[in-house]
Motif scaffolding. Structure first.
Motif, mmCIF file in Angstrom:
data_model
loop_
_atom_site.group_PDB
_atom_site.id
_atom_site.type_symbol
_atom_site.label_atom_id
_atom_site.label_comp_id
_atom_site.label_asym_id
_atom_site.label_seq_id
_atom_site.Cartn_x
_atom_site.Cartn_y
_atom_site.Cartn_z
ATOM 1 N N GLN A 71 -10.807 35.109 -24.077
ATOM 2 C CA GLN A 71 -9.923 33.476 -23.736
ATOM 3 C C GLN A 71 -10.973 32.897 -22.749
ATOM 4 N N GLY A 72 -12.060 33.706 -22.123
ATOM 5 C CA GLY A 72 -12.935 32.902 -21.985
ATOM 6 C C GLY A 72 -13.356 31.141 -22.265
ATOM 7 N N ARG A 73 -14.242 32.083 -23.572
ATOM 8 C CA ARG A 73 -14.962 31.134 -24.526
ATOM 9 C C ARG A 73 -13.574 29.706 -24.897
ATOM 10 N N ILE A 74 -12.509 30.282 -25.079
ATOM 11 C CA ILE A 74 -11.428 29.464 -26.018
ATOM 12 C C ILE A 74 -10.446 28.207 -24.618
ATOM 13 N N ASN A 75 -10.968 28.507 -23.315
ATOM 14 C CA ASN A 75 -10.552 27.746 -22.383
ATOM 15 C C ASN A 75 -11.997 27.046 -22.476
ATOM 16 N N LYS A 76 -12.588 27.125 -22.678
ATOM 17 C CA LYS A 76 -13.992 26.331 -22.618
ATOM 18 C C LYS A 76 -14.236 25.397 -23.945
ATOM 19 N N PHE A 77 -13.321 26.047 -25.521
ATOM 20 C CA PHE A 77 -13.230 25.238 -26.257
ATOM 21 C C PHE A 77 -12.337 23.574 -26.008
ATOM 22 N N TYR A 78 -10.959 24.814 -25.024
ATOM 23 C CA TYR A 78 -9.945 23.451 -24.741
ATOM 24 C C TYR A 78 -10.619 21.989 -23.546
ATOM 25 N N GLN A 79 -11.570 22.612 -23.381
ATOM 26 C CA GLN A 79 -12.471 21.194 -22.423
ATOM 27 C C GLN A 79 -13.373 20.497 -23.438
ATOM 28 N N GLU A 80 -13.794 21.314 -24.451
ATOM 29 C CA GLU A 80 -14.728 20.462 -25.259
ATOM 30 C C GLU A 80 -13.734 19.414 -26.267
ATOM 31 N N VAL A 81 -12.106 20.055 -26.224
ATOM 32 C CA VAL A 81 -11.682 18.613 -27.354
ATOM 33 C C VAL A 81 -10.554 18.346 -27.034
ATOM 34 N N VAL A 82 -10.146 18.863 -26.018
ATOM 35 C CA VAL A 82 -8.361 18.850 -25.005
ATOM 36 C C VAL A 82 -8.774 17.579 -24.256
ATOM 37 N N LEU A 83 -8.240 16.136 -24.632
ATOM 38 C CA LEU A 83 -8.763 15.018 -23.598
ATOM 39 C C LEU A 83 -8.476 15.482 -22.443
ATOM 40 N N LEU A 84 -7.254 16.026 -21.917
ATOM 41 C CA LEU A 84 -7.340 16.277 -20.655
ATOM 42 C C LEU A 84 -8.155 16.987 -19.810
ATOM 43 N N LYS A 85 -8.785 18.053 -20.484
ATOM 44 C CA LYS A 85 -9.522 18.685 -19.695
ATOM 45 C C LYS A 85 -10.849 18.490 -20.036
ATOM 46 N N GLN A 86 -11.180 17.416 -20.560
ATOM 47 C CA GLN A 86 -13.204 16.842 -20.425
ATOM 48 C C GLN A 86 -13.298 16.372 -19.350
ATOM 49 N N THR A 87 -14.523 16.771 -19.534
ATOM 50 C CA THR A 87 -14.893 15.646 -18.049
ATOM 51 C C THR A 87 -15.227 13.942 -18.661
ATOM 52 N N PHE A 88 -14.748 13.728 -17.123
ATOM 53 C CA PHE A 88 -14.016 12.187 -17.158
ATOM 54 C C PHE A 88 -15.747 11.269 -17.456
ATOM 55 N N VAL A 89 -16.510 11.005 -19.126
ATOM 56 C CA VAL A 89 -17.760 10.520 -19.008
ATOM 57 C C VAL A 89 -18.024 9.142 -18.051
ATOM 58 N N VAL A 90 -16.383 8.203 -17.225
ATOM 59 C CA VAL A 90 -16.904 7.669 -16.119
ATOM 60 C C VAL A 90 -17.452 7.505 -14.721
ATOM 61 N N ASP A 91 -17.244 9.397 -14.903
ATOM 62 C CA ASP A 91 -17.606 9.667 -13.266
ATOM 63 C C ASP A 91 -18.489 11.176 -13.368
ATOM 64 N N GLY A 92 -18.345 11.901 -14.648
ATOM 65 C CA GLY A 92 -19.558 13.284 -14.818
ATOM 66 C C GLY A 92 -18.923 13.916 -13.748
ATOM 67 N N GLU A 93 -17.792 14.045 -13.362
ATOM 68 C CA GLU A 93 -17.256 15.061 -11.854
ATOM 69 C C GLU A 93 -16.107 15.796 -12.870
ATOM 70 N N ASN A 94 -15.039 14.324 -12.789
ATOM 71 C CA ASN A 94 -14.388 15.063 -12.756
ATOM 72 C C ASN A 94 -13.388 14.997 -13.712
ATOM 73 N N THR A 95 -12.432 16.148 -14.036
ATOM 74 C CA THR A 95 -11.558 16.317 -15.662
ATOM 75 C C THR A 95 -11.084 14.516 -15.783
ATOM 76 N N VAL A 96 -10.306 14.383 -17.145
ATOM 77 C CA VAL A 96 -9.928 12.969 -16.989
ATOM 78 C C VAL A 96 -8.479 13.429 -16.878
ATOM 79 N N GLU A 97 -8.128 14.846 -16.447
ATOM 80 C CA GLU A 97 -6.289 15.050 -15.910
ATOM 81 C C GLU A 97 -6.497 14.828 -14.284
#
Length: 308
Positions: A237-263
């Motif tokens: 489950q922990g690794r799946i959550n990390k997988f979501y952070q890699e492939v789901v847009l709203l869960k990714q780290t926003f490249v513009v600020d490098g801190e917040n998620t897109v969401e």
């Protein structure tokens, strides 16, 4: 005039390689004379274009066309990267994007529509361009997005000119807030999508088969540790959550600020403009993605051409 039979049309198709409707028209124009019909197709460039259709077209351009609450994106392929620098090809792709913005993303509807500024359809214009430019070309795909209230924003990576590039993105944001601020956010999100190529907007949108495959792989990896099943379940489950952070847009780290998620970044802008923002659609086209390109030995080709 002899009857234009199905067998006659079929014979002309086999001889010329041209499309059925073009063959029927050629036979009509030449009173059913097969040889004359072949020549008619050649003079129109239709037989030549068809013969090129078997060649792999994996280069080309992506074009976007946006107008406030609507936007469209198309990919038109050619055989070589050089064609992407051809002004006539660029005008062709831009024109097709304009049509898609009007009629939507259905390929048949786009091909049947009139090309801007001309009397021919998009399909006929594309066929003529194949004969003129001398390479196989293909309107590979198209998509359109629309919002009832908000903006449709776009971004082109490796842009060759206005509205044309190698990677194109459309983003649809629904909101009653300030449209200029929304468009700035939309363009930033589009740039992010160009860089990260997410699989989906949200976890709920993610392909269930993709998730199950990932879980199966992660479960096998976890079992190799020899830990109990209840621990393995938590590990997966922990690794799946990390997988979501890699492939789901709203869960990714926003490249513009490098801190917040897109969401979180969207929520911050929503607070700023005093209105909720919903990211409803995204489309990302990259030229040639998924097309199997032919491998060739360029040195051998040159040697063969000069007779060595």
């Amino acid at each position: 005039m002899p009857a234009i039979t199905a067998s006659l049309v079929k014979e002309l198709r086999e001889k010329s390689g041209a499309g059925m409707m073009d063959c029927k028209k050629a036979l009509t124009e030449t009173d059913g004379d097969l040889d004359a019909a072949v020549d008619w197709l050649r003079t129109k460039g239709l037989a030549t274009a068809s013969k090129k259709s078997g060649r792999v077209a994996a280069e080309g351009l992506v074009a976007v066309s946006t107008n406030g609450t609507k936007g469209a994106i198309v990919e038109v392929n050619a055989e070589t990267d050089f064609v992407g620098r051809n002004e006539d090809f660029q005008k062709l792709v831009s024109g097709i994007a304009e049509v898609a913005a009007e009629v939507g993303g259905d390929l048949d509807a786009i091909k049947a529509a009139s090309f801007p500024g001309g009397s021919d359809t998009v399909e006929a214009t594309l066929t003529n361009a194949i004969a003129t430019i001398g390479e196989n070309m293909n309107l590979r795909r198209a998509a359109s997005v629309e919002v009832s209230n908000g903006v449709v924003s776009s971004y082109l990576h490796n842009a060759v000119t206005d509205g044309l590039g190698k990677i194109g993105i459309l983003v649809a944001l629904e909101s009653e807030g300030d449209k200029d601020r929304l468009d700035v956010l939309g363009k930033q999100l589009a740039m992010h999508i160009a860089a990260t190529s997410p699989e989906s907007i949200s976890v709920d949108d993610l392909d269930p088969e993709l998730v199950e495959r990932e879980k199966a792989v992660l479960s096998e990896q976890a079992r190799e540790s020899g830990k109990p099943e209840e621990i393995i379940e938590k590990m997966v489950q922990g690794r799946i959550n990390k997988f979501y952070q890699e492939v789901v847009l709203l869960k990714q780290t926003f490249v513009v600020d490098g801190e917040n998620t897109v969401e979180k970044a969207i929520e911050l802008v929503a607070k700023e403009i005093g209105s909720p923002i919903k990211l409803t659609q995204m489309v990302r086209f990259a030229v040639g993605e998924g097309i199997e390109k032919e491998e060739s030995d360029f040195a051998a080709e040159v040697a063969a051409a000069v007779g060595n």
